[in-house]
Design a protein around this motif. Structure first.
Motif, mmCIF file in Angstrom:
data_model
loop_
_atom_site.group_PDB
_atom_site.id
_atom_site.type_symbol
_atom_site.label_atom_id
_atom_site.label_comp_id
_atom_site.label_asym_id
_atom_site.label_seq_id
_atom_site.Cartn_x
_atom_site.Cartn_y
_atom_site.Cartn_z
ATOM 1 N N PRO A 46 0.822 -1.218 0.000
ATOM 2 C CA PRO A 46 0.000 0.000 0.000
ATOM 3 C C PRO A 46 0.860 1.275 0.000
ATOM 4 O O PRO A 46 0.463 2.280 -0.586
ATOM 5 N N ALA A 47 2.029 1.230 0.636
ATOM 6 C CA ALA A 47 2.892 2.415 0.680
ATOM 7 C C ALA A 47 3.304 2.849 -0.726
ATOM 8 O O ALA A 47 3.392 4.050 -1.009
ATOM 9 N N TYR A 48 3.543 1.887 -1.610
ATOM 10 C CA TYR A 48 3.895 2.231 -2.994
ATOM 11 C C TYR A 48 2.712 2.917 -3.664
ATOM 12 O O TYR A 48 2.864 3.964 -4.295
ATOM 13 N N TRP A 49 1.520 2.345 -3.519
ATOM 14 C CA TRP A 49 0.355 2.884 -4.210
ATOM 15 C C TRP A 49 -0.058 4.239 -3.664
ATOM 16 O O TRP A 49 -0.596 5.074 -4.400
ATOM 17 N N HIS A 50 0.214 4.494 -2.395
ATOM 18 C CA HIS A 50 -0.089 5.807 -1.820
ATOM 19 C C HIS A 50 0.972 6.832 -2.185
ATOM 20 O O HIS A 50 0.670 8.012 -2.316
ATOM 21 N N GLY A 51 2.211 6.402 -2.356
ATOM 22 C CA GLY A 51 3.308 7.334 -2.587
ATOM 23 C C GLY A 51 3.659 7.582 -4.034
ATOM 24 O O GLY A 51 4.382 8.517 -4.354
ATOM 25 N N ARG A 52 3.156 6.748 -4.934
ATOM 26 C CA ARG A 52 3.510 6.935 -6.342
ATOM 27 C C ARG A 52 2.804 8.156 -6.905
ATOM 28 O O ARG A 52 1.775 8.590 -6.399
ATOM 29 N N THR A 53 3.366 8.705 -7.959
ATOM 30 C CA THR A 53 2.804 9.872 -8.606
ATOM 31 C C THR A 53 2.453 9.502 -10.036
ATOM 32 O O THR A 53 3.355 9.313 -10.859
ATOM 33 N N PRO A 54 1.176 9.354 -10.347
ATOM 34 C CA PRO A 54 0.795 9.000 -11.714
ATOM 35 C C PRO A 54 1.311 10.035 -12.714
ATOM 36 O O PRO A 54 1.338 11.234 -12.429
#
Length: 137
Positions: free
Chosen positions: A69-77
């Motif tokens: 979840p940390a990746y999906w919350h921290g990524r920038t589309p």
């Protein structure tokens, strides 16, 4: 701070997620004065170097981080390419990429490190580049 323990595919790599950064650690093959020759190399804020033999494990570790979840919350589309194409140095057996690795300390050159931080927003680009390089060689 979540920690991703090594899977069989990750080999010697572990990852700790710290906010918007993933901190990758690679255990040396040996604990003596020659260990530095096999450790990942970082040019703070400018690039990363990884031994050929450690690439599959790092690619697997990147994939494990991307499941969290940390990746999906921290990524920038829509983030553009942050990493250069990998290039291999045949003299030392390392693959080098320019990109945002670690904090820029103003020092010059690649240094052996036990761990390094990469922002989660750039992990996808790094994984794509390393996977393409690995499958192309």
């Amino acid at each position: 701070m979540p920690v991703i323990c090594p899977t069989r595919a990750m080999e010697r790599w572990t990852v700790r997620i710290d906010g918007a950064e993933a901190v990758f650690s690679c255990a040396p093959l040996v604990e003596d004065h020659t260990a530095a020759r096999a450790l990942p190399r970082v040019w703070a804020g400018r690039g990363l170097g990884v031994a050929d033999v450690d690439l599959p494990g790092l690619i697997a570790a990147l994939g494990e981080v991307m499941k969290t979840p940390a990746y999906w919350h921290g990524r920038t589309p829509g983030t553009g390419a942050a990493w250069s194409e990998p290039r291999r140095d045949p003299e030392d057996g390392f693959v080098y990429l320019s990109g945002p690795c670690g904090d820029d300390t103003g020092g010059a050159g690649y240094r052996p490190v036990y761990s390094f931080a990469i922002g989660v927003a750039t992990l996808r680009d790094l994984r794509i580049r390393l996977t393409a390089y690995h499958h192309g060689t």
